[in-house]
Design an enzyme around this catalytic site. Structure first.
Site, PDB file in Angstrom:
ATOM      1  N   GLU A 127      26.239  23.260 -75.534  1.00  0.00           N
ATOM      2  CA  GLU A 127      26.223  24.513 -75.559  1.00  0.00           C
ATOM      3  C   GLU A 127      26.913  25.447 -75.627  1.00  0.00           C
ATOM      4  O   GLU A 127      26.692  26.073 -76.968  1.00  0.00           O
ATOM      5  CB  GLU A 127      24.546  24.704 -74.443  1.00  0.00           C
ATOM      6  CG  GLU A 127      24.350  25.879 -74.449  1.00  0.00           C
ATOM      7  CD  GLU A 127      23.423  25.983 -73.394  1.00  0.00           C
ATOM      8  OE1 GLU A 127      22.811  24.657 -72.505  1.00  0.00           O
ATOM      9  OE2 GLU A 127      22.471  26.859 -73.244  1.00  0.00           O
ATOM     10  N   GLU A 175      27.622  24.640 -79.421  1.00  0.00           N
ATOM     11  CA  GLU A 175      26.465  25.189 -80.001  1.00  0.00           C
ATOM     12  C   GLU A 175      26.459  26.735 -80.672  1.00  0.00           C
ATOM     13  O   GLU A 175      26.437  28.018 -81.177  1.00  0.00           O
ATOM     14  CB  GLU A 175      25.879  25.300 -79.535  1.00  0.00           C
ATOM     15  CG  GLU A 175      24.271  24.971 -80.673  1.00  0.00           C
ATOM     16  CD  GLU A 175      22.618  24.970 -79.573  1.00  0.00           C
ATOM     17  OE1 GLU A 175      23.380  24.783 -78.717  1.00  0.00           O
ATOM     18  OE2 GLU A 175      21.640  25.106 -80.057  1.00  0.00           O
ATOM     19  N   CYS A 197      17.524  24.395 -70.406  1.00  0.00           N
ATOM     20  CA  CYS A 197      17.821  23.791 -69.388  1.00  0.00           C
ATOM     21  C   CYS A 197      16.541  23.778 -68.528  1.00  0.00           C
ATOM     22  O   CYS A 197      16.103  22.613 -67.522  1.00  0.00           O
ATOM     23  CB  CYS A 197      18.844  24.023 -67.961  1.00  0.00           C
ATOM     24  SG  CYS A 197      20.381  24.102 -69.190  1.00  0.00           S
ATOM     25  N   SER A 209      18.631  27.242 -77.720  1.00  0.00           N
ATOM     26  CA  SER A 209      19.711  26.345 -77.740  1.00  0.00           C
ATOM     27  C   SER A 209      18.563  24.445 -78.035  1.00  0.00           C
ATOM     28  O   SER A 209      17.891  24.276 -77.857  1.00  0.00           O
ATOM     29  CB  SER A 209      20.401  26.054 -75.983  1.00  0.00           C
ATOM     30  OG  SER A 209      20.905  24.558 -76.795  1.00  0.00           O
ATOM     31  N   LYS A 260       9.853  18.965 -64.704  1.00  0.00           N
ATOM     32  CA  LYS A 260      10.485  17.892 -65.113  1.00  0.00           C
ATOM     33  C   LYS A 260       9.630  16.765 -65.533  1.00  0.00           C
ATOM     34  O   LYS A 260      10.639  15.902 -65.749  1.00  0.00           O
ATOM     35  CB  LYS A 260      11.617  17.753 -63.989  1.00  0.00           C
ATOM     36  CG  LYS A 260      12.607  18.295 -64.285  1.00  0.00           C
ATOM     37  CD  LYS A 260      13.983  18.413 -65.030  1.00  0.00           C
ATOM     38  CE  LYS A 260      14.898  19.413 -65.343  1.00  0.00           C
ATOM     39  NZ  LYS A 260      15.120  19.507 -67.118  1.00  0.00           N
ATOM     40  N   GLU A 264       8.599  16.972 -69.320  1.00  0.00           N
ATOM     41  CA  GLU A 264       9.537  17.236 -69.653  1.00  0.00           C
ATOM     42  C   GLU A 264      10.692  15.179 -69.585  1.00  0.00           C
ATOM     43  O   GLU A 264      10.154  15.304 -70.853  1.00  0.00           O
ATOM     44  CB  GLU A 264      11.261  17.384 -69.240  1.00  0.00           C
ATOM     45  CG  GLU A 264      11.451  18.119 -70.464  1.00  0.00           C
ATOM     46  CD  GLU A 264      13.526  18.294 -69.778  1.00  0.00           C
ATOM     47  OE1 GLU A 264      13.964  18.121 -68.616  1.00  0.00           O
ATOM     48  OE2 GLU A 264      14.279  19.072 -69.895  1.00  0.00           O
ATOM     49  N   GLU A 313      10.130  13.582 -77.403  1.00  0.00           N
ATOM     50  CA  GLU A 313      11.369  13.762 -78.601  1.00  0.00           C
ATOM     51  C   GLU A 313      12.247  12.848 -77.081  1.00  0.00           C
ATOM     52  O   GLU A 313      13.333  13.004 -77.718  1.00  0.00           O
ATOM     53  CB  GLU A 313      11.962  14.550 -78.203  1.00  0.00           C
ATOM     54  CG  GLU A 313      10.565  15.491 -79.458  1.00  0.00           C
ATOM     55  CD  GLU A 313       9.732  16.652 -77.972  1.00  0.00           C
ATOM     56  OE1 GLU A 313       7.955  16.068 -78.112  1.00  0.00           O
ATOM     57  OE2 GLU A 313       9.545  17.466 -77.668  1.00  0.00           O
ATOM     58  N   CYS A 372      16.782  27.104 -60.236  1.00  0.00           N
ATOM     59  CA  CYS A 372      16.550  25.809 -59.654  1.00  0.00           C
ATOM     60  C   CYS A 372      16.096  25.912 -58.536  1.00  0.00           C
ATOM     61  O   CYS A 372      15.400  25.076 -57.755  1.00  0.00           O
ATOM     62  CB  CYS A 372      17.109  24.791 -60.228  1.00  0.00           C
ATOM     63  SG  CYS A 372      17.545  24.633 -62.045  1.00  0.00           S
TER      64      CYS A 372
END
Lengths: 585, 162
Positions: free
Chosen positions: A280, A283, A300, A320, A359, A362, A367, A504
């Site tokens: 990142e 990037e 994230c 990102s 999560k 996710e 993907e 988090c």
């Protein structure tokens, strides 16, 4: 500040004007019972548990919303008050699914606790129970309205704290049910799976979708090489479930406990967080130097990602392309690690231990299979792993200190601070600064982007250029920040967004505090400070200094943003509808 | 198919009218009830398509709109029938057997109270006292009042609205 004098049960109290009776009483150590009250989130006086007598008032008053006034006389413990509270509580209990011993919230339930505290020995009322719905179609959150007491704490959280607003009390009277529109499942509406509603629920009406069975099965399977990754925020919260105090740091006890549970290897998501910073950070530089889309926004937090897809699709190009640390870990584990160790990736079972319910969603996204398999097989919340450890008779508190396994267990302080709001930005700045300038950063602590304020900003000079950064946590704050950017009221180069308030450490999969505890402690700030303590004690505190990450690039990936990185560590996003497509029925 | 297409184009037209009405309420969260009333006046009921537009215009969530629509009995989620049947369940009618008349109505129409038949011909609602206790139990179909109802009279009366 104008002060007001009153008496509570004959005791004199002086408090600032505007204080509620409830707050004034707590100030002198008097605990008025509450159920729907959640400080700063839900203050609506709906449940009537907190009623008190106010001299001169016609009826009992809800102390959580009743402001004090000069000379007021309050009585919190009269026969009328006690009886009113009992009747209310018994009525709630009479329409509640009383399967307490098998409920996920057994012994951590505010309704149960109140019944004990108010001395309810029997329930005088019997009758019809409301029609309930069990909704477990979402991969993250389960709704069980047979236990719902209609306190609306989840509704306020979803609407006001998170700016999502997909659940409301629908219908009326006995038919009232907190649900998405048309009584759909959470899976069918624009829920972002953050799980903040679960933290707000006083009972067991909302809980995570439990995945412990999958993990028990894998642990039993001799064919499977079961590996764990632990998110940064779990090391400052799991101890709470074992009586170690809020924000206790248990980094080294976790590997010991998980090995005893049967995991073949215990690794660290902090390693993958360092890897994320490498990708990142580069990037960001790439976009900055070559006119790419700015501001760059971090990716994230899967709750934030889904929120962006549903509610701010115009910012998808700003996100990102980096996968989250959890998913980078999975992809690396089933390729690099598998090759290095000579293990067939189909035999590797990756378990993530996360402070997060999103999560779970996710890891199931299509993907997230770049290894050729589902990169992460199961996600457990902090609460679920605590339940597994307890079931296995493993007391985390009594564990010796042990280290994470190599190589995917090696990390820096920069990886650790991913667990608190502002941490990803700070970690990125530590690396970006040194990569660009080639000089060592003198003060690596960017304190202006730490802490619990909803939106934080800073300007950092890098090689003569002023880089403007912003940090938001809690999705209602994210909305404010994004609207500012959209209306060109502010310009940033780099933005960090975390779905959950506090980042988090305040995740929807974390240990649940009662409203009483939340009244006393800012648990997010406590856990956040612990995260920064973890960072301070690490020998290495910058991601680009992580020797295992360096080795990964040398042996396997090549360079940041290289071909292999793109294949394994980067992803893309999909605009999603804000509203359900069709009307049901 | 033709009928469905006609219905769609009718709804589309009405939705445009709703959008026009909404222009004067842009961003006014507090106007929700009033807006829903006006929208129902235009469309006749409040399908999700209308609720979405109201949510967008007032900057409230769809969930909040739906919550409000389902709280007030005045609002309808489904289209109402050509013939609106209302049965009085006030005290006098009730003790004279209105519940049995209601059951028969539900049975004959194949719908529950609050619903509309699939052909949009009949909708069935319960109401409180209509001030005709002397005729109890009372059923009202559009503007026609039927007193001293019995379950057995139901099929016969419905025939008047074929």
């Amino acid at each position: 500040m104008e002060m007001v004098n009153l008496t509570i049960d004959g005791e004199k109290v002086q408090v600032p004007k505007g204080t509620t009776i409830l707050e004034a009483a707590r100030k002198i150590g008097k605990k008025i019972p509450t159920l729907c009250f959640l400080k700063g989130v839900n203050e609506i006086g709906a449940c009537r548990m907190c009623v008190v007598e106010v001299k001169g008032a016609r009826a009992l008053q809800a102390s959580c919303v009743y402001p004090v006034s000069e000379g007021m006389e309050v009585y919190t413990n009269t026969p009328a008050v006690r009886e009113a509270r009992k009747v209310t509580l018994e009525l709630l209990l009479s329409d509640h699914n009383l399967e307490c011993p098998t409920c996920v919230r057994n012994l951590n339930c505010e309704l149960q606790k109140l019944a004990e505290e108010l001395g309810i020995k029997s329930i005088r009322f019997t009758g019809e129970k409301h029609k309930a719905k069990y909704d477990d179609f979402s991969p993250s959150i389960v709704r069980d309205t047979s236990k719902c007491i209609l306190c609306r704490r989840c509704v306020s959280t979803c609407h006001n704290v998170q700016g999502v607003g997909v659940i409301s009390p629908n219908h009326r009277g006995f038919e009232t049910m907190v649900a998405p529109v048309y009584d759909m499942s959470l899976a069918e509406v624009a829920c972002v799976n953050c799980g903040q509603c679960i933290l707000a629920c006083p009972v067991g009406a909302l809980k995570e979708k439990e995945d412990t069975d999958k993990v028990w099965q894998a642990l039993q399977d001799p064919e499977k090489h079961v590996i764990a990754q632990i998110a940064p925020a779990v090391r400052v919260s799991l101890g709470e479930e074992f009586g170690l105090g809020r924000g206790a740091i248990v980094t080294k006890k976790i590997p010991a406990a998980l090995r005893r549970l049967g995991f073949n290897r215990v690794f660290d998501t902090d390693f993958a967080a360092d890897l994320t910073i490498m990708e990142e950070g580069h990037e960001f530089l790439e976009r900055l130097q070559h006119g790419g889309k700015l501001p760059l926004i971090t990716s994230c937090s899967p709750g934030w990602i889904k929120f962006c897809e549903h509610y701010y699709p115009e910012f998808l190009e700003n996100l990102s392309t980096c996968k989250s640390p959890q998913q980078m870990f999975g992809a690396v584990a089933k390729t690099y690690y598998a090759q290095k160790m000579g293990i067939d990736p189909s035999k590797i079972f990756v378990v993530s231990i996360m402070p997060c319910t999103a999560k779970k969603y996710e890891c199931q996204r299509p993907e997230m299979r770049s290894s050729g398999y589902q990169d992460v097989d199961a996600v457990l919340t902090t609460r679920e792993i605590s339940r597994m450890l307890k079931e296995a008779g493993i007391n985390l508190a009594a564990m010796p200190d042990e280290e994470f396994d190599e190589p995917l267990g090696i990390s820096t302080g920069a990886g650790a601070i991913f667990g608190a709001t502002g941490g990803v930005m700070e970690a990125a700045l530590r690396t970006v600064y040194e990569v660009v300038t080639g000089k060592e950063l003198e003060n690596i602590e960017f304190t202006s982007i730490r802490g619990v304020e909803g939106i934080k900003e800073a300007t950092v000079e890098i090689n003569g250029m002023n880089v403007n950064v912003a940090v938001a946590h809690g999705l209602a704050n994210a909305r404010k920040l994004l609207d500012r950017v959209k209306n060109k009221e502010a310009e940033y180069h780099f933005i960090e967004i975390m779905a959950c308030p506090g980042g988090c450490v305040g995740g929807g999969g974390q240990p649940i505090l009662s409203a009483d505890e939340r009244f006393e402690v800012d648990y997010r700030a406590v856990r956040g400070s612990a995260i920064y303590e973890v960072d301070r004690k690490m020998p290495l505190r910058k991601s680009h200094e992580n020797p295992a990450v360096k080795q990964l690039y040398e042996e396997f990936l090549g360079k940041p943003l290289g071909e292999k990185s793109h294949e394994l560590l980067h992803t893309h996003y999909t605009p999603r509808p804000r509203y359900p497509e069709a009307e049901e029925k | 198919m033709k009928l469905a297409a006609k219905k769609d184009s009718e709804l589309a037209e009405k939705l445009m009218e709703v959008e026009k009405m909404l222009e004067k309420y842009k961003g006014q969260k507090g106007a929700l009830l009033q807006v829903l009333q006006e929208a129902q006046k235009i469309v006749g009921y409040l399908p999700i398509e209308v609720q979405k537009r109201v949510a967008e215009a007032l900057n409230v969530t769809l969930s909040e709109v739906y919550s409000t629509v389902t709280f007030y009995s005045f609002f309808n989620l489904k289209p109402r029938g050509k013939y609106q049947i209302r049965i009085c369940l006030g005290t006098a009618c009730y003790v004279k057997g209105a519940d049995k008349v209601l059951s028969r109505l539900e049975q004959e129409l194949g719908i529950k109270v609050g619903d509309t038949t699939d052909d949009l011909k009949f909708s069935l609602d319960a109401c409180r006292c209509v001030g005709a206790c002397g005729l109890a139990p009372v059923v009202i179909i559009n503007d026609d009042v039927y007193g001293r109802m019995t379950p057995d009279k139901v099929p016969e009366i419905l025939k008047n609205y074929e």
